[in-house]
Design an enzyme around this catalytic site. Structure first.
Site, PDB file in Angstrom:
ATOM      1  N   SER A   1     -63.030  20.098 -31.132  1.00  0.00           N
ATOM      2  CA  SER A   1     -61.637  19.954 -31.537  1.00  0.00           C
ATOM      3  C   SER A   1     -60.928  21.296 -31.541  1.00  0.00           C
ATOM      4  O   SER A   1     -61.459  22.299 -32.038  1.00  0.00           O
ATOM      5  CB  SER A   1     -61.560  19.349 -32.945  1.00  0.00           C
TER       6      SER A   1
ATOM      7  N   TYR B   1     -44.082  17.436 -35.942  1.00  0.00           N
ATOM      8  CA  TYR B   1     -44.208  17.631 -34.496  1.00  0.00           C
ATOM      9  C   TYR B   1     -43.182  18.659 -34.000  1.00  0.00           C
ATOM     10  O   TYR B   1     -43.513  19.553 -33.207  1.00  0.00           O
ATOM     11  CB  TYR B   1     -44.003  16.277 -33.818  1.00  0.00           C
TER      12      TYR B   1
ATOM     13  N   LYS C   1     -44.124  22.202 -32.210  1.00  0.00           N
ATOM     14  CA  LYS C   1     -43.733  22.458 -30.830  1.00  0.00           C
ATOM     15  C   LYS C   1     -42.771  23.637 -30.708  1.00  0.00           C
ATOM     16  O   LYS C   1     -42.758  24.335 -29.682  1.00  0.00           O
ATOM     17  CB  LYS C   1     -43.121  21.194 -30.222  1.00  0.00           C
TER      18      LYS C   1
ATOM     19  N   ALA D   1     -43.613  11.981 -20.297  1.00  0.00           N
ATOM     20  CA  ALA D   1     -44.260  10.951 -19.505  1.00  0.00           C
ATOM     21  C   ALA D   1     -44.531   9.761 -20.400  1.00  0.00           C
ATOM     22  O   ALA D   1     -44.572   9.878 -21.631  1.00  0.00           O
ATOM     23  CB  ALA D   1     -45.573  11.464 -18.900  1.00  0.00           C
TER      24      ALA D   1
END
Length: 308
Positions: free
Chosen positions: A74, A166, A170, A198
């Protein structure tokens, strides 16, 4: 990309068991790279493990004539990051390319998000980026060559609802990439950010029926170019969404200089302060940090300052 190869290169792709990472790993493998396919195989929330996805991608690369090895460690721990990079060094003797794509997703409204939701996402996206870069970077610098591709998101650039964890992660990746680009420049190590979109399992629950084609393979060539020795940029961001490839960047307005300000004056001049018709776009490498300071100071110098 058809004419660009990776023969003799060794690439590590995190989160490569599914989705975008799988597309990246398969493309690099098809073009001659030896690929470490890293993925612990957890759920989208990051929980659990399953060696199957990484092992399956290794088989796909090998069946296509390439060479690959699986890593199930991980990225979320420093020791895991070491194990991932060691998988490349021990098996293939070097590391030339690092693509950090691993991610998880724990959406919640800001007012309901828990510290556990925050840490789980930061651990994979942001701390995970540090954990693998930290172990790959010295080897790349010693070799005098490296290509690092880190993953941000339009959520990191522009935000979105229910994804504070998130978005924070990011956005942080962009800062890390800039430092890698700066510190790697003298060693032949380039670092850039991909901002991909995507339809993958992260889109579960979203109605994508009206979307244009958005398979992961559409984003993979941009990553492949950033990972290639011919890549001519560093410290930049490329967007790849639905067949569109573009550059994202941070800019500043020139702003307004005064020798002193009041709150009222800021409000009175806000339109001029925000005027973006002649923006400053400062390249990270070689000296955006210093350029920002020197240009700001120049506006304040007695020779150039003018009270508006």
């Amino acid at each position: 990309m058809a004419d660009l190869g990776f023969d003799g290169r060794v690439a590590v792709v995190t989160g490569a068991g599914r989705g975008l990472g799988r597309a990246y790993a398969r493309l690099l493998g098809a073009l001659g790279a030896k690929v470490v396919v890293n993925d612990p195989g957890g759920a989208m929330s990051g929980e659990g493990t399953d060696p199957g996805p990484a092992d399956a991608v290794v088989r796909e690369i090998e069946e296509a004539g390439g060479e690959a090895a699986a890593s199930h460690a991980s990225v979320a721990t420093f020791e895991g990051g070491r194990a991932i990079i060691d998988a490349a060094l021990d098996r293939f003797g070097r590391i030339d390319v690092l693509v950090h794509n691993a991610g998880n997703h724990r959406p919640a409204p800001l007012a309901e998000m828990t510290p556990e939701d925050l840490d789980a996402v930061l651990d994979v996206h942001l701390r995970g980026a540090f954990n693998v870069v930290r172990h790959a970077f010295p080897a790349m610098c010693a070799a005098g060559y490296g290509r690092v591709v880190l993953t941000s998101s339009i959520g990191g650039l522009y935000g979105n609802r229910r994804v504070a964890n998130y978005a924070m992660a990011k956005a942080g990746v962009i800062g890390l990439s800039n430092v890698v680009a700066l510190e790697g420049a003298e060693h032949g190590v380039k670092c850039n950010v991909i901002v991909p979109a995507a339809v993958t399992r992260m889109a579960a629950g979203i109605d994508t029926s009206a979307y244009p084609p958005m398979e992961p393979e559409l984003a993979a060539p941009a990553v492949g170019w950033l990972a290639h020795e011919s890549c001519s940029i560093t410290g930049e961001m490329l967007v790849a969404i639905a067949g569109r490839v573009a550059r994202a960047f941070v800019g500043e307005t020139p702003g307004v200089h005064r020798p002193s300000w009041t709150i009222d004056e800021v409000g009175e001049r806000i339109a001029e302060i925000r005027d973006a018709r002649d923006p400053w776009i400062l390249p990270v490498v070689p000296s955006a940090h210093n350029d920002h300071i020197s240009r700001s100071f120049a506006m304040a110098s007695p020779a150039t300052a003018k009270e508006g």
